[in-house]
Design an enzyme around this catalytic site. Structure first.
Site, PDB file in Angstrom:
ATOM      1  N   SER A 158       0.858  -1.182   0.000  1.00 61.65           N
ATOM      2  CA  SER A 158       0.000   0.000   0.000  1.00 61.65           C
ATOM      3  C   SER A 158       0.889   1.224   0.000  1.00 61.65           C
ATOM      4  O   SER A 158       2.060   1.154   0.406  1.00 61.65           O
ATOM      5  CB  SER A 158      -0.887   0.011   1.247  1.00 61.65           C
ATOM      6  OG  SER A 158      -1.442   1.290   1.483  1.00 61.65           O
ATOM      7  N   TYR A 184       0.674  -0.136  10.817  1.00 62.36           N
ATOM      8  CA  TYR A 184       0.181  -0.452   9.478  1.00 62.36           C
ATOM      9  C   TYR A 184       1.262  -0.185   8.436  1.00 62.36           C
ATOM     10  O   TYR A 184       1.527  -1.024   7.561  1.00 62.36           O
ATOM     11  CB  TYR A 184      -1.060   0.373   9.171  1.00 62.36           C
ATOM     12  CG  TYR A 184      -1.617   0.124   7.776  1.00 62.36           C
ATOM     13  CD1 TYR A 184      -2.167  -1.103   7.439  1.00 62.36           C
ATOM     14  CD2 TYR A 184      -1.580   1.135   6.813  1.00 62.36           C
ATOM     15  CE1 TYR A 184      -2.679  -1.335   6.158  1.00 62.36           C
ATOM     16  CE2 TYR A 184      -2.088   0.917   5.537  1.00 62.36           C
ATOM     17  CZ  TYR A 184      -2.633  -0.313   5.212  1.00 62.36           C
ATOM     18  OH  TYR A 184      -3.129  -0.539   3.945  1.00 62.36           O
TER      19      TYR A 184
END
Length: 330
Positions: A158, A184
């Site tokens: 991502s 994350y």
């Protein structure tokens, strides 16, 4: 020679869909495993691969939810929980015992910005699920990948990788304060570095690996974000509908699945691997900025720490130690 981390002429754009990418590609006789293949981008990825002729297997923690999401698509579902090492081993053992090759492995499952949680080993949930679970799965499936005579592994990273590199001394936030977005970002950097290290090992066996930023798409992945937060980030409109704005990297699921299936199937990538891709292309390497979180999902490019070969090797060593799984895993 490693694949250059630089864009190429693909004929596709950020607006291209999974079906656009797969037009003219026949996957009959090929087998694909798609983790997270029953939610959001994963569902579209599974559907598109099956429509192109592949046999698609979706491992699922929640079989009832998976079967409902994939109803009518002729896709196989089997039990597996990425947070449970024994479950991963059992799923992979069942597949390898069939003696069949695995042509495509797409690691689409993940969790984003959740509160601090730990698995039974004491590992932080995002790093354990997003990276270590997929690392163990690929290693256990290695005999089937190597038997394919040309397999591809796609690791969904991502643009969130921009938020953090990997703290190899404290990956599970045992000594530093927990920040859900840093955790994350760390896990997404790990997804990219995993592809670098796996490709280095796999290319001699015909197994190539890629990492992917699919685009910013509002799916179940955002379950830990409030509507107010999503609205403030421009991810949803005033009626709560997901935003689609390619200029800001916001896509629909059909566009979001495009880069994954491109990396998994496109002949344009034959002989290539170990690169981070987005918008159905290889990404350029871009320097970091002062406030990555404020930048959000705008601006194309991968940060240097997510494609660093030495960092990938250090992560690989850590991953083998923490999963107690070595390469090759047979």
């Amino acid at each position: 020679m490693s694949t250059p981390q630089s864009p190429m002429a693909t004929g596709f754009t950020a607006a291209s869909t999974a079906d656009d990418v797969l037009a003219g590609i026949d996957l009959t006789g090929k087998t694909a495993i798609v983790t997270g293949g029953y939610s959001g981008i994963g569902t579209e990825t599974s559907r598109a691969l099956r429509a192109a002729g592949a046999c698609v297997i979706v491992p699922a923690r929640d079989l009832a939810k998976a079967r409902k999401a994939l109803d009518g698509l002729d896709i196989v579902t089997e039990p597996m929980d990425l947070a449970d090492p024994e479950s991963i081993d059992a799923f992979a053992a069942r597949f390898v015992a069939r003696g069949e090759p695995l042509h495509i492995l797409i690691d689409s499952a993940g969790v984003m910005a959740c509160p601090l949680e730990r698995d039974t080993r004491g590992y932080e949930r995002q790093f354990a699920t997003n990276h270590l679970g997929h690392f163990q799965l690929a290693m256990r499936l290695w005999p089937a990948l190597a038997a394919a005579g040309g397999a591809r592994v796609v690791s969904l990273s991502s643009r969130g990788h921009r938020l953090a590199g990997i703290d190899l001394d404290d990956p599970h936030f045992e000594r530093r304060a927990y920040d859900p977005w840093i955790a994350y970002g760390q896990s997404k950097t790990a997804n990219a570095l995993f592809a670098v290290a796996l490709d280095a090992r796999g290319k001699a066996h015909g197994v190539r690996a890629f990492s992917v930023h699919p685009g910013a798409i509002v799916t179940d992945l955002a379950r830990y974000m409030s509507e107010d937060d999503l609205r403030a980030r421009g991810a949803i409109d005033e009626e709560g509908r997901p935003a689609v704005d390619l200029a800001r990297g916001m896509k629909n699921v059909a566009q979001g699945a495009a880069t994954s299936v491109w990396c998994a199937t496109c002949p344009q990538l034959d002989g290539m691997g170990g690169v981070y891709c987005e918008d159905v292309n290889v990404s350029p390497v871009m320097p970091p900025v002062d406030d990555e979180l404020a930048l959000g999902f705008q601006a194309v490019g991968v940060r240097p720490w997510a494609v660093d070969v030495e960092a990938a090797e250090r992560l690989w060593t850590l991953s083998e130690t923490q999963t107690n799984v070595r390469f090759p895993a047979y």
